[in-house]
Design a protein around this motif. Structure first.
Motif, PDB file in Angstrom:
ATOM      1  N   ARG B 201      20.582  32.973  39.571  1.00  0.00           N
ATOM      2  CA  ARG B 201      21.955  33.129  39.866  1.00  0.00           C
ATOM      3  C   ARG B 201      22.528  32.766  41.274  1.00  0.00           C
ATOM      4  NH1 ARG B 201      25.232  37.639  37.231  1.00  0.00           N
ATOM      5  NH2 ARG B 201      23.560  38.904  38.203  1.00  0.00           N
ATOM      6  N   CYS B 202      23.662  32.348  41.463  1.00  0.00           N
ATOM      7  CA  CYS B 202      24.126  32.320  42.911  1.00  0.00           C
ATOM      8  C   CYS B 202      25.323  33.137  43.147  1.00  0.00           C
ATOM      9  CB  CYS B 202      24.314  31.080  43.398  1.00  0.00           C
ATOM     10  SG  CYS B 202      22.880  29.932  43.179  1.00  0.00           S
ATOM     11  N   LYS B 203      25.698  33.462  44.355  1.00  0.00           N
ATOM     12  CA  LYS B 203      27.029  34.153  44.565  1.00  0.00           C
ATOM     13  C   LYS B 203      27.856  33.378  45.664  1.00  0.00           C
ATOM     14  CE  LYS B 203      27.657  38.099  46.321  1.00  0.00           C
ATOM     15  NZ  LYS B 203      27.709  39.539  46.561  1.00  0.00           N
ATOM     16  N   VAL B 204      29.120  33.480  45.630  1.00  0.00           N
ATOM     17  CA  VAL B 204      29.898  32.903  46.740  1.00  0.00           C
ATOM     18  C   VAL B 204      30.371  34.232  47.579  1.00  0.00           C
ATOM     19  CG1 VAL B 204      31.696  31.396  47.249  1.00  0.00           C
ATOM     20  CG2 VAL B 204      30.333  30.797  45.267  1.00  0.00           C
ATOM     21  N   ASP B 205      30.197  34.150  48.910  1.00  0.00           N
ATOM     22  CA  ASP B 205      30.409  34.956  49.587  1.00  0.00           C
ATOM     23  C   ASP B 205      31.764  34.375  50.561  1.00  0.00           C
ATOM     24  OD1 ASP B 205      28.943  36.813  48.906  1.00  0.00           O
ATOM     25  OD2 ASP B 205      27.515  36.880  50.689  1.00  0.00           O
ATOM     26  N   PHE B 206      32.269  35.523  51.275  1.00  0.00           N
ATOM     27  CA  PHE B 206      33.530  35.284  52.311  1.00  0.00           C
ATOM     28  C   PHE B 206      34.591  34.481  51.682  1.00  0.00           C
ATOM     29  CE2 PHE B 206      29.485  34.453  54.435  1.00  0.00           C
ATOM     30  CZ  PHE B 206      29.505  35.832  55.112  1.00  0.00           C
ATOM     31  N   VAL B 207      34.928  34.995  50.304  1.00  0.00           N
ATOM     32  CA  VAL B 207      36.123  34.467  49.709  1.00  0.00           C
ATOM     33  C   VAL B 207      36.931  35.646  49.663  1.00  0.00           C
ATOM     34  CG1 VAL B 207      37.230  33.580  47.566  1.00  0.00           C
ATOM     35  CG2 VAL B 207      35.106  32.782  48.248  1.00  0.00           C
ATOM     36  N   GLN B 208      38.283  35.763  50.277  1.00  0.00           N
ATOM     37  CA  GLN B 208      39.226  36.831  50.224  1.00  0.00           C
ATOM     38  C   GLN B 208      39.639  37.473  48.691  1.00  0.00           C
ATOM     39  OE1 GLN B 208      39.664  38.370  53.254  1.00  0.00           O
ATOM     40  NE2 GLN B 208      38.142  36.904  54.135  1.00  0.00           N
ATOM     41  N   ASN B 209      39.931  38.310  48.729  1.00  0.00           N
ATOM     42  CA  ASN B 209      40.486  38.928  47.327  1.00  0.00           C
ATOM     43  C   ASN B 209      41.633  38.326  46.837  1.00  0.00           C
ATOM     44  OD1 ASN B 209      38.509  40.842  46.502  1.00  0.00           O
ATOM     45  ND2 ASN B 209      38.890  42.249  48.013  1.00  0.00           N
ATOM     46  N   GLU B 210      42.628  37.710  48.015  1.00  0.00           N
ATOM     47  CA  GLU B 210      43.945  37.276  47.731  1.00  0.00           C
ATOM     48  C   GLU B 210      43.765  35.819  47.300  1.00  0.00           C
ATOM     49  OE1 GLU B 210      43.064  38.520  50.644  1.00  0.00           O
ATOM     50  OE2 GLU B 210      44.049  40.521  50.510  1.00  0.00           O
ATOM     51  N   GLU B 211      42.836  35.211  47.284  1.00  0.00           N
ATOM     52  CA  GLU B 211      42.372  33.782  46.831  1.00  0.00           C
ATOM     53  C   GLU B 211      42.103  33.419  45.353  1.00  0.00           C
ATOM     54  OE1 GLU B 211      41.171  30.960  50.553  1.00  0.00           O
ATOM     55  OE2 GLU B 211      39.737  32.548  50.446  1.00  0.00           O
ATOM     56  N   LYS B 212      42.562  32.464  45.043  1.00  0.00           N
ATOM     57  CA  LYS B 212      42.395  32.438  43.638  1.00  0.00           C
ATOM     58  C   LYS B 212      41.289  31.652  43.034  1.00  0.00           C
ATOM     59  CE  LYS B 212      45.435  31.443  39.600  1.00  0.00           C
ATOM     60  NZ  LYS B 212      44.552  30.681  38.915  1.00  0.00           N
ATOM     61  N   VAL B 213      40.418  32.401  42.091  1.00  0.00           N
ATOM     62  CA  VAL B 213      39.161  31.532  41.720  1.00  0.00           C
ATOM     63  C   VAL B 213      39.142  31.928  40.299  1.00  0.00           C
ATOM     64  CG1 VAL B 213      36.873  31.339  41.776  1.00  0.00           C
ATOM     65  CG2 VAL B 213      37.874  31.490  44.019  1.00  0.00           C
ATOM     66  N   GLY B 235      27.855  24.620  41.300  1.00  0.00           N
ATOM     67  CA  GLY B 235      27.667  25.376  39.911  1.00  0.00           C
ATOM     68  C   GLY B 235      29.123  25.885  39.473  1.00  0.00           C
ATOM     69  N   ARG B 236      28.906  26.424  38.116  1.00  0.00           N
ATOM     70  CA  ARG B 236      30.230  26.879  37.603  1.00  0.00           C
ATOM     71  C   ARG B 236      30.397  28.475  37.614  1.00  0.00           C
ATOM     72  NH1 ARG B 236      33.558  24.028  34.194  1.00  0.00           N
ATOM     73  NH2 ARG B 236      32.040  22.248  34.138  1.00  0.00           N
ATOM     74  N   VAL B 237      31.303  28.969  37.927  1.00  0.00           N
ATOM     75  CA  VAL B 237      31.703  30.238  38.153  1.00  0.00           C
ATOM     76  C   VAL B 237      31.623  30.901  36.743  1.00  0.00           C
ATOM     77  CG1 VAL B 237      33.622  31.871  38.834  1.00  0.00           C
ATOM     78  CG2 VAL B 237      33.459  29.911  40.046  1.00  0.00           C
ATOM     79  N   THR B 238      30.792  32.013  36.665  1.00  0.00           N
ATOM     80  CA  THR B 238      30.653  32.817  35.493  1.00  0.00           C
ATOM     81  C   THR B 238      31.526  34.178  35.701  1.00  0.00           C
ATOM     82  OG1 THR B 238      28.501  33.553  36.443  1.00  0.00           O
ATOM     83  CG2 THR B 238      28.495  31.594  34.709  1.00  0.00           C
ATOM     84  N   VAL B 239      31.527  34.581  36.693  1.00  0.00           N
ATOM     85  CA  VAL B 239      31.955  36.091  36.884  1.00  0.00           C
ATOM     86  C   VAL B 239      32.752  36.125  38.262  1.00  0.00           C
ATOM     87  CG1 VAL B 239      31.690  38.587  37.374  1.00  0.00           C
ATOM     88  CG2 VAL B 239      30.112  37.206  35.745  1.00  0.00           C
ATOM     89  N   VAL B 240      34.201  36.449  38.179  1.00  0.00           N
ATOM     90  CA  VAL B 240      34.843  36.728  39.235  1.00  0.00           C
ATOM     91  C   VAL B 240      35.402  38.075  39.203  1.00  0.00           C
ATOM     92  CG1 VAL B 240      36.894  35.922  40.595  1.00  0.00           C
ATOM     93  CG2 VAL B 240      35.390  34.210  39.136  1.00  0.00           C
ATOM     94  N   LYS B 241      35.344  38.871  40.311  1.00  0.00           N
ATOM     95  CA  LYS B 241      35.807  40.147  40.236  1.00  0.00           C
ATOM     96  C   LYS B 241      36.192  40.593  41.781  1.00  0.00           C
ATOM     97  CE  LYS B 241      31.366  42.324  39.595  1.00  0.00           C
ATOM     98  NZ  LYS B 241      30.578  43.222  39.113  1.00  0.00           N
ATOM     99  N   PRO B 242      37.107  41.465  41.980  1.00  0.00           N
ATOM    100  CA  PRO B 242      37.458  41.718  43.189  1.00  0.00           C
ATOM    101  C   PRO B 242      36.497  42.792  44.153  1.00  0.00           C
ATOM    102  CG  PRO B 242      38.957  43.135  41.766  1.00  0.00           C
ATOM    103  CD  PRO B 242      38.115  41.897  41.001  1.00  0.00           C
ATOM    104  N   GLY B 243      36.245  42.608  45.141  1.00  0.00           N
ATOM    105  CA  GLY B 243      35.058  43.385  45.918  1.00  0.00           C
ATOM    106  C   GLY B 243      35.906  44.135  46.835  1.00  0.00           C
ATOM    107  N   ALA B 244      34.855  45.024  47.586  1.00  0.00           N
ATOM    108  CA  ALA B 244      35.449  45.903  48.788  1.00  0.00           C
ATOM    109  C   ALA B 244      35.915  45.008  49.697  1.00  0.00           C
ATOM    110  CB  ALA B 244      34.247  46.688  49.115  1.00  0.00           C
ATOM    111  N   ASN B 245      35.345  44.101  50.151  1.00  0.00           N
ATOM    112  CA  ASN B 245      35.885  43.356  51.415  1.00  0.00           C
ATOM    113  C   ASN B 245      36.275  41.788  50.855  1.00  0.00           C
ATOM    114  OD1 ASN B 245      35.376  45.318  53.277  1.00  0.00           O
ATOM    115  ND2 ASN B 245      33.427  44.796  53.270  1.00  0.00           N
ATOM    116  N   ILE B 249      31.783  36.623  43.355  1.00  0.00           N
ATOM    117  CA  ILE B 249      31.860  35.571  42.727  1.00  0.00           C
ATOM    118  C   ILE B 249      30.466  35.023  42.182  1.00  0.00           C
ATOM    119  CG2 ILE B 249      32.706  33.085  42.341  1.00  0.00           C
ATOM    120  CD1 ILE B 249      34.666  33.553  44.683  1.00  0.00           C
ATOM    121  N   TYR B 250      30.305  34.873  40.847  1.00  0.00           N
ATOM    122  CA  TYR B 250      28.826  34.707  40.632  1.00  0.00           C
ATOM    123  C   TYR B 250      28.733  33.124  39.904  1.00  0.00           C
ATOM    124  CZ  TYR B 250      27.441  39.268  41.564  1.00  0.00           C
ATOM    125  OH  TYR B 250      27.330  40.493  42.154  1.00  0.00           O
TER     126      TYR B 250
END
Lengths: 175, 374
Positions: B201-213, B235-245, B249-250
């Motif tokens: 799997r991969c994850k996508v970093d540096f995406v603000q919680n306010e942005e829509k995915v 890749g295709r997004v499988t999981v999106v959840k808000p994080g601490a900072n 996104i996986y």
């Protein structure tokens, strides 16, 4: 078989097993090759760490901490050099595994299958944990340590390790 | 002293070996490079053996496969066995050829469609332990492959060349923790950095919680990293959840879905636009078109909203009333009021058509005469 503590620890099996020079060269090379090549065709091999199993076996059977740590260092550095990691990541882990495996081999009967399973299981977990710590501490990589996955992989490696050790037993010279 | 050294010889050796490896590690990390000699030795020692093993495996596997497939036929009839054997051999050969050709065709089609300059390569080995995702490719510096080049398939990105040797090269797969690439989402155009986390799997970093995915959204390369050209699927997004900072996104990497054996190395990348998302066909009722007579009914003039609109319409009317085409000929009379002073019509019986002449128009009450200069 009697696996009582008296059998295992009090009456130590002090035999030191020696191997021919070609075995000491060919077996590690074969382990590295299998790790590189067979993974392409058998997905199963990505869960195995054959160099680690060979390190544990040679260290435990030769019962020499110096020899064990050198075998571990060579195997680890060879594995590192075939990857993108900085040289020494697997080297350090396998050096410590080789040293401790040889030290433990001095105190236990390393020919008992159950002991081999247990020792291989614990050393696999130790190796993976140490590698994870080094990744986080030295390379600042945020890698997950999935405990359940690691436990399953340790069990798999331990079972395969026992079978592999039985095969490797046939290559040794008893002295 | 000697006795002390002898007593702690193995411990001393352990400390020395570990310390030496720490120094080696620190040197490599600090210089962001590799001790190339050791790596070249290891790769040069292993890859030729892997190549030979691959050739032997292909031959032996083919031989045994044919033997096994012929065994049952041999029991039935000798003649039939020979005939069936030949047919099966041919069939198997053709099937293999077909499969190879289909894969090659898909790669070739992608290569032609894509403006980037690429070279096809084959995976000949997977390096490393259980925590790393590195593969060997059979193209090296002799084929023009350099460190840093992108490795892709028509399905998506596969990885990046991290080591190039004369006979082979090493590629870091997208799922490796050391991998990173700039990405942009297809639907919401959210930018981030895709990183491998192991476990396929991969994850996508540096995406603000306010942005829509959204889950299911596809991420493409953004081209910001100057490794992957813009517009390649990641890749295709499988999981999106808000994080601490930032958002967690996986991704499910699309380039590794079909276990690629043949890949393309991008020698010279060309950026492409992010493809538009395919909208699912929805059933919407559309009524029958209006009859032609309805189309001929006069439509009310569009309301003129601004002064500029009204002025432009006025000039158009003036031009139309005088048969004048703006940008050509003489200047029309802008004092003419289209509704009040009709323009002179050309006489149809005239033997020679004359160019339209604009007659001077007397001032009206709307425009007072100029004051006399006394």
């Amino acid at each position: 078989m009697d696996y009582s503590s008296e059998r295992l620890f009090d009456h130590r099996d002090t035999r030191i097993f020696r191997f021919r020079a070609w075995v000491m060269f060919a077996v590690p090379l074969l382990a590295i090759l299998c790790q590189v090549y067979l993974r392409l065709f058998f997905d199963f091999f990505k869960y195995l760490d054959l160099p680690l199993l060979v390190t544990i076996y040679l260290a435990m059977m030769r019962r020499s901490p110096s020899g064990g740590l050198l075998v571990g260092a060579v195997m680890g550095l060879a594995q590192d050099s075939l990857m993108t990691n900085p040289l020494g990541m697997y080297g350090i882990c396998k050096t410590l595994v080789g040293y401790f495996a040889a030290s433990i081999g001095l105190k236990i009967d390393a020919e008992q299958p159950l002991i081999r399973i247990f020792v291989t299981y614990m050393f696999f977990l130790f190796h993976q944990f140490l590698y994870w710590v080094l990744q986080r501490a030295l390379l600042a990589q945020t890698v997950l340590f999935e405990m359940r996955r690691q436990l399953l992989m340790a069990l798999l490696n331990a079972i395969i390790g026992v079978i592999l050790f039985q095969l490797l037993d046939k290559l040794r010279d008893r002295t | 002293m000697d006795a002390l050294i002898n007593r702690y010889r193995s411990t001393l050796l352990l400390v020395i070996v570990i310390a030496a490896q720490f120094v080696l590690l620190a040197y490599e990390v600090k210089n962001e490079g590799h001790v190339r000699v050791i790596r070249v030795w290891a790769v040069t020692a292993v890859t030729p053996i892997a190549n030979v093993a691959e050739t032997v495996r292909g031959t032996v596997a083919g031989f045994f496969s044919n033997y096994v497939s012929l065994r049952d036929v041999r029991n039935e009839n000798r003649r039939m066995r020979t005939e069936m054997g030949a047919l099966k051999l041919e069939n198997q050969f053709l099937q293999t050829e077909l499969a190879t050709a289909e894969r090659a065709k898909a790669l070739s089609a992608f290569e032609i469609r894509n403006p980037s300059k690429m070279i096809a390569a084959r995976m000949i080995g997977a390096a490393g332990g259980v925590s790393n995702n590195v593969v060997f490719l059979d193209r090296g510096t002799s084929a023009g492959v350099q460190k840093g080049m992108a490795v892709v398939t028509p399905d998506g990105i596969v990885g990046q060349v991290v080591g190039s040797f004369p006979t082979a090269s090493q590629a870091l797969l997208v799922t490796d923790p050391g991998f990173a690439a700039g990405v942009i989402s297809q639907r919401n155009k959210v930018r981030g950095v895709a990183k491998g986390i192991g476990g396929g799997r991969c994850k996508v970093d540096f995406v603000q919680n306010e942005e829509k995915v959204d889950v299911g959204e596809v991420f493409y390369t953004s081209g910001d990293d100057r490794v992957f050209p813009k517009g390649l699927p990641v890749g295709r997004v499988t999981v999106v959840k808000p994080g601490a900072n930032s958002k967690e996104i996986y991704l499910d990497p699309s380039g590794l879905q079909s276990g690629p054996e043949e890949v393309l190395i991008i020698l010279q990348g060309v950026h492409q636009p992010i493809p538009e998302e395919e909208v699912a066909a929805s059933q919407v009722y559309l009524g029958t078109p209006a009859p032609d007579s309805a189309a001929s009914t006069p439509q009310p003039a569009a309301s003129l909203l601004t002064d500029a609109d009204r002025l432009r319409q006025k000039y158009r009317d003036i031009g139309a009333a005088q048969n004048h085409k703006f940008g050509e000929g003489a200047i029309p009379n802008f004092n003419l009021k289209p509704g009040v002073n009709p323009a002179p019509q050309p006489k149809p019986a005239a033997p020679k058509p004359k160019p339209p002449v604009v007659e001077p128009v007397a001032p009206t009450e709307a425009e007072p005469p100029p004051p006399a200069n006394n």
